[in-house]
Design a protein around this motif. Structure first.
Motif, PDB file in Angstrom:
ATOM      1  N   VAL A  63       0.772  -0.870  -0.214  1.00  0.00           N
ATOM      2  CA  VAL A  63      -0.247   0.182  -0.433  1.00  0.00           C
ATOM      3  C   VAL A  63       0.906   1.273  -0.012  1.00  0.00           C
ATOM      4  O   VAL A  63       1.920   1.202   0.920  1.00  0.00           O
ATOM      5  CB  VAL A  63      -0.654   0.681   1.197  1.00  0.00           C
ATOM      6  CG1 VAL A  63      -1.907   1.164   1.191  1.00  0.00           C
ATOM      7  CG2 VAL A  63      -1.785  -1.626   1.353  1.00  0.00           C
ATOM      8  N   ILE A  74      -2.779   0.813  -3.916  1.00  0.00           N
ATOM      9  CA  ILE A  74      -2.881  -1.305  -3.542  1.00  0.00           C
ATOM     10  C   ILE A  74      -2.441  -2.208  -4.202  1.00  0.00           C
ATOM     11  O   ILE A  74      -3.477  -1.833  -5.439  1.00  0.00           O
ATOM     12  CB  ILE A  74      -4.305  -1.797  -2.020  1.00  0.00           C
ATOM     13  CG1 ILE A  74      -3.473  -2.568  -1.959  1.00  0.00           C
ATOM     14  CG2 ILE A  74      -5.337  -1.345  -2.950  1.00  0.00           C
ATOM     15  CD1 ILE A  74      -4.694  -3.322  -0.873  1.00  0.00           C
ATOM     16  N   THR A 153      -4.507   3.981   6.212  1.00  0.00           N
ATOM     17  CA  THR A 153      -3.887   2.220   5.241  1.00  0.00           C
ATOM     18  C   THR A 153      -3.318   1.870   7.006  1.00  0.00           C
ATOM     19  O   THR A 153      -2.723   1.697   7.513  1.00  0.00           O
ATOM     20  CB  THR A 153      -2.997   2.819   4.491  1.00  0.00           C
ATOM     21  OG1 THR A 153      -2.352   2.861   5.330  1.00  0.00           O
ATOM     22  CG2 THR A 153      -3.110   3.410   3.450  1.00  0.00           C
TER      23      THR A 153
END
Length: 279
Positions: A63, A74, A153
């Protein structure tokens, strides 16, 4: 032209190929290092084509974010073995894939692999890597979130990656929910996102099971609704218990924070790949 150890060493440094492969290529090219490089390139393509049918279900998920622009990428890049996935050349290739996807935002995988980096396409770089590591290497998928709001993330051991985008809410909350998505693998944000056909199918299954208990229709209806709520709480992000506080549902946490989940992405290395069909 004589094939000297110095020439072999120079070709190896240029291409990353093995010493014996470099020597054979130079002999075939009569000592012309540029022509030998082309020989190695063609050999690498042939190896890549031969290995293309072999299952690549290991690898890495990466990511990458450009916080200032609000872009997040991603990607999943696969190899045949964990050993190859930990090779420095593989890691470097996967990082280049993520950087190019983030920076150039191609529409699809085919367009991504056609992009030029350092004088060669990513597909050519992939084929060269196959020749170098001796395994099938595949760029399986990627997504790029553009003009995103508050994003969190999370990466777990480079095997599971999650990206969560919030409407309002803090970056800390978004990261907590990305960790939740990585850990619990929800299928949908909420029941509103579940396809009507899936809702009808689950209702039919639970109704048939409840009817077997011989209870009155009104009791059966309540049982079905209860089972449906429990089932969809399990597979929707907002219905799940919050991993950091299991006494609280994610929907309750979001309500308290004045936030909502717009979308999430979750990649796990090798998920959905049939590993038994190796030929």
């Amino acid at each position: 032209m004589e094939v000297t150890p110095t020439l072999v060493k120079e070709l190896r440094e240029r291409t990353g190929a093995g010493m014996m492969d470099c020597k054979k290529a130079l002999v075939e090219a009569n000592g012309d290092i540029d022509a030998a490089g082309e020989v190695l390139r063609k050999a690498g393509q042939a190896k890549a084509d031969k290995k293309a049918t072999r299952i690549a279900a290991e690898g890495k998920v990466l990511v990458l974010s450009d916080e200032r622009a609000g872009y997040h990428a991603i990607v999943e890049v696969n190899s045949e073995t964990d050993f190859a996935a930990n090779d420095a050349n593989f890691r470097q290739f996967a990082e280049v894939i993520a950087k190019v996807a983030l920076a150039r935002k191609p529409k699809n995988l085919a367009e991504l692999m056609e992009l030029d980096v350092g004088g060669q396409s990513l597909e050519e770089a992939r084929r060269a890597l196959v020749a170098k590591v001796g395994e099938n290497i595949a760029v399986r998928r990627f997504d790029v979130l553009t003009n995103a709001g508050t994003v969190g993330t999370y990466i777990h051991m480079n095997r599971i990656g999650a990206v969560v985008e919030l409407e309002r809410g803090s970056s800390e909350l978004a990261r907590d929910l990305a960790m939740q998505v990585a850990a619990t693998s929800p299928r949908y944000v909420s029941i509103d996102d579940v396809p009507a056909t899936d809702l009808a199918k689950e209702r039919e299954i639970f109704s048939a099971l409840a009817a077997q208990e011989g209870k009155p229709p009104e009791i059966v209806a309540k049982m079905v609704e209860g089972k449906l709520r429990k089932h969809f709480d399990e597979i929707t992000l907002v219905g799940q218990p919050f991993v950091k506080d299991p006494d609280k549902r994610v929907r309750d946490l979001l309500k308290a924070k004045g936030a909502s989940v717009k979308r999430f992405l979750r990649y796990e290395v090798g998920e959905g790949i049939d590993k038994t069909s190796q030929v």
